[in-house]
Design a protein around this motif. Structure first.
Motif, short mmCIF file in Angstrom:
data_model
loop_
_atom_site.label_atom_id
_atom_site.label_comp_id
_atom_site.label_asym_id
_atom_site.label_seq_id
_atom_site.Cartn_x
_atom_site.Cartn_y
_atom_site.Cartn_z
N TRP A 15 1.05 -1.09 0.00
CA TRP A 15 0.00 -0.10 0.00
C TRP A 15 0.73 1.31 0.02
CZ3 TRP A 15 0.02 3.73 3.51
CH2 TRP A 15 0.75 3.59 5.02
N GLN A 16 2.05 1.24 0.69
CA GLN A 16 2.97 2.30 0.51
C GLN A 16 3.48 2.57 -0.94
OE1 GLN A 16 5.31 0.68 3.52
NE2 GLN A 16 4.66 2.20 5.26
N VAL A 17 3.64 1.63 -1.57
CA VAL A 17 4.23 1.85 -2.91
C VAL A 17 3.08 2.12 -3.90
CG1 VAL A 17 4.73 0.55 -5.10
CG2 VAL A 17 5.98 -0.10 -2.90
N ARG A 18 1.68 1.80 -3.68
CA ARG A 18 0.72 2.29 -4.33
C ARG A 18 0.36 3.81 -3.92
NH1 ARG A 18 -2.23 -2.78 -2.78
NH2 ARG A 18 -3.49 -1.51 -1.20
N TYR A 19 0.55 4.25 -2.55
CA TYR A 19 0.69 5.35 -2.22
C TYR A 19 1.36 6.38 -2.76
CZ TYR A 19 -0.58 9.89 0.72
OH TYR A 19 -0.49 10.92 1.03
N MET A 20 2.67 5.99 -2.94
CA MET A 20 3.74 6.75 -3.67
C MET A 20 3.43 7.03 -5.12
SD MET A 20 7.46 5.91 -4.94
CE MET A 20 6.77 4.85 -6.16
N THR A 34 6.47 12.63 -15.98
CA THR A 34 7.51 13.61 -15.13
C THR A 34 6.63 14.30 -14.50
OG1 THR A 34 7.99 14.97 -17.09
CG2 THR A 34 9.67 13.06 -16.76
N ILE A 35 7.35 15.22 -13.56
CA ILE A 35 6.80 16.18 -12.66
C ILE A 35 7.71 17.36 -13.08
CG2 ILE A 35 6.02 17.06 -10.60
CD1 ILE A 35 6.09 14.14 -9.61
N ASP A 36 7.06 18.41 -13.46
CA ASP A 36 7.61 19.67 -13.49
C ASP A 36 7.26 20.46 -12.45
OD1 ASP A 36 5.45 21.23 -14.38
OD2 ASP A 36 5.84 20.62 -16.47
N ALA A 37 7.94 21.67 -12.54
CA ALA A 37 7.62 22.79 -11.50
C ALA A 37 6.11 23.27 -11.37
CB ALA A 37 8.57 23.99 -11.47
N THR A 66 14.66 20.40 -14.00
CA THR A 66 13.46 20.76 -14.64
C THR A 66 12.34 20.04 -14.46
OG1 THR A 66 13.75 20.52 -17.11
CG2 THR A 66 14.31 22.62 -16.29
N GLU A 67 12.67 18.67 -14.40
CA GLU A 67 11.71 17.60 -13.93
C GLU A 67 12.23 16.51 -13.18
OE1 GLU A 67 9.67 17.47 -18.62
OE2 GLU A 67 11.47 16.32 -18.39
N VAL A 68 11.09 15.75 -12.73
CA VAL A 68 11.61 14.60 -11.96
C VAL A 68 10.74 13.48 -12.42
CG1 VAL A 68 11.20 13.49 -9.52
CG2 VAL A 68 12.09 15.81 -9.91
N ASN A 69 11.21 12.30 -12.72
CA ASN A 69 10.59 11.34 -13.39
C ASN A 69 10.11 10.19 -11.99
OD1 ASN A 69 12.82 9.34 -12.66
ND2 ASN A 69 13.74 9.61 -14.70
N ARG A 70 9.46 9.25 -12.31
CA ARG A 70 8.80 8.18 -11.26
C ARG A 70 10.23 7.66 -10.40
NH1 ARG A 70 3.94 6.48 -10.67
NH2 ARG A 70 3.38 7.06 -12.81
N ASP A 71 11.05 7.08 -11.11
CA ASP A 71 11.98 6.44 -10.58
C ASP A 71 12.93 7.31 -9.63
OD1 ASP A 71 11.61 3.93 -11.76
OD2 ASP A 71 13.47 4.36 -13.40
N GLN A 72 13.21 8.75 -10.04
CA GLN A 72 13.68 9.75 -9.22
C GLN A 72 12.89 9.99 -8.06
OE1 GLN A 72 14.31 12.20 -12.41
NE2 GLN A 72 16.35 12.41 -12.42
N VAL A 75 13.15 7.40 -5.17
CA VAL A 75 14.13 7.54 -4.47
C VAL A 75 14.00 8.76 -3.36
CG1 VAL A 75 16.64 8.36 -4.21
CG2 VAL A 75 15.98 6.85 -6.04
N LEU A 76 13.28 9.72 -3.92
CA LEU A 76 13.02 11.22 -3.11
C LEU A 76 12.19 10.61 -1.99
CD1 LEU A 76 12.98 13.47 -5.98
CD2 LEU A 76 14.61 13.66 -3.98
N TRP A 77 11.13 9.93 -2.38
CA TRP A 77 10.01 9.21 -1.28
C TRP A 77 10.85 8.74 -0.34
CZ3 TRP A 77 4.94 9.96 -1.45
CH2 TRP A 77 4.05 9.29 -0.50
N ARG A 78 11.61 7.78 -0.60
CA ARG A 78 12.31 6.82 0.42
C ARG A 78 13.11 7.92 1.31
NH1 ARG A 78 15.67 1.55 -0.98
NH2 ARG A 78 16.60 1.39 0.99
#
Length: 99
Positions: A15-20, A34-37, A66-72, A75-78
Motif C-alpha cells: 500500500w505504501q508503494v501504491r500511495y507513492m 515526469t513532474i515539472d515545477a 526541470t523535471e523529476v521522473n517516477r524512478d527519481q 528515491v526522493l520518497w524513500r
C-alpha cells in the motif's frame, strides 16, 4: 504506520508503494512520466501551500533539474521517510520548505 518503513525502507508495504505511485500520478498532470515545477506547484498550492514556496521546494527536491521522473521520485520518497538530514532533497516532496 510509517515507523517500520522509516527504520528500514526495504520493508516497504504494497500500500505504501501504491500511495507513492498515486502521489506521482497526481502531480504528473500532463501524464508524460515526469513532474515539472508547474505541475508540482499546482498540486501543493491547492492544499494551501504558497505557490512560491512550492516552486522553491521543487528546485530543492529536483536539485535544480526541470523535471523529476517516477524512478527519481521513488528515491526522493524513500529519502523523505528515512533521512535525518533536514536539507535532503526528499524532504521537499510535499511542497514545503519549512517544517
Amino acid at each position: 504506520m510509517w515507523d517500520a518503513y522509516a527504520k528500514n525502507p526495504n520493508s516497504v508495504l504494497d500500500w505504501q508503494v501504491r500511495y507513492m505511485n498515486f502521489m506521482f500520478d497526481l502531480e504528473d498532470a500532463s501524464n508524460d512520466g515526469t513532474i515539472d515545477a508547474d505541475e508540482f506547484s499546482t498540486v501543493y498550492s491547492s492544499y494551501g501551500v504558497d505557490k512560491n514556496e512550492c516552486q522553491v521546494a521543487f528546485k530543492k527536491m529536483s536539485k535544480g533539474a526541470t523535471e523529476v521522473n517516477r524512478d527519481q521520485f521513488a528515491v526522493l520518497w524513500r529519502e523523505y521517510f528515512s533521512s535525518d538530514d533536514p536539507a535532503a532533497p526528499g524532504n521537499f516532496i510535499f511542497g514545503k520548505t519549512t517544517f
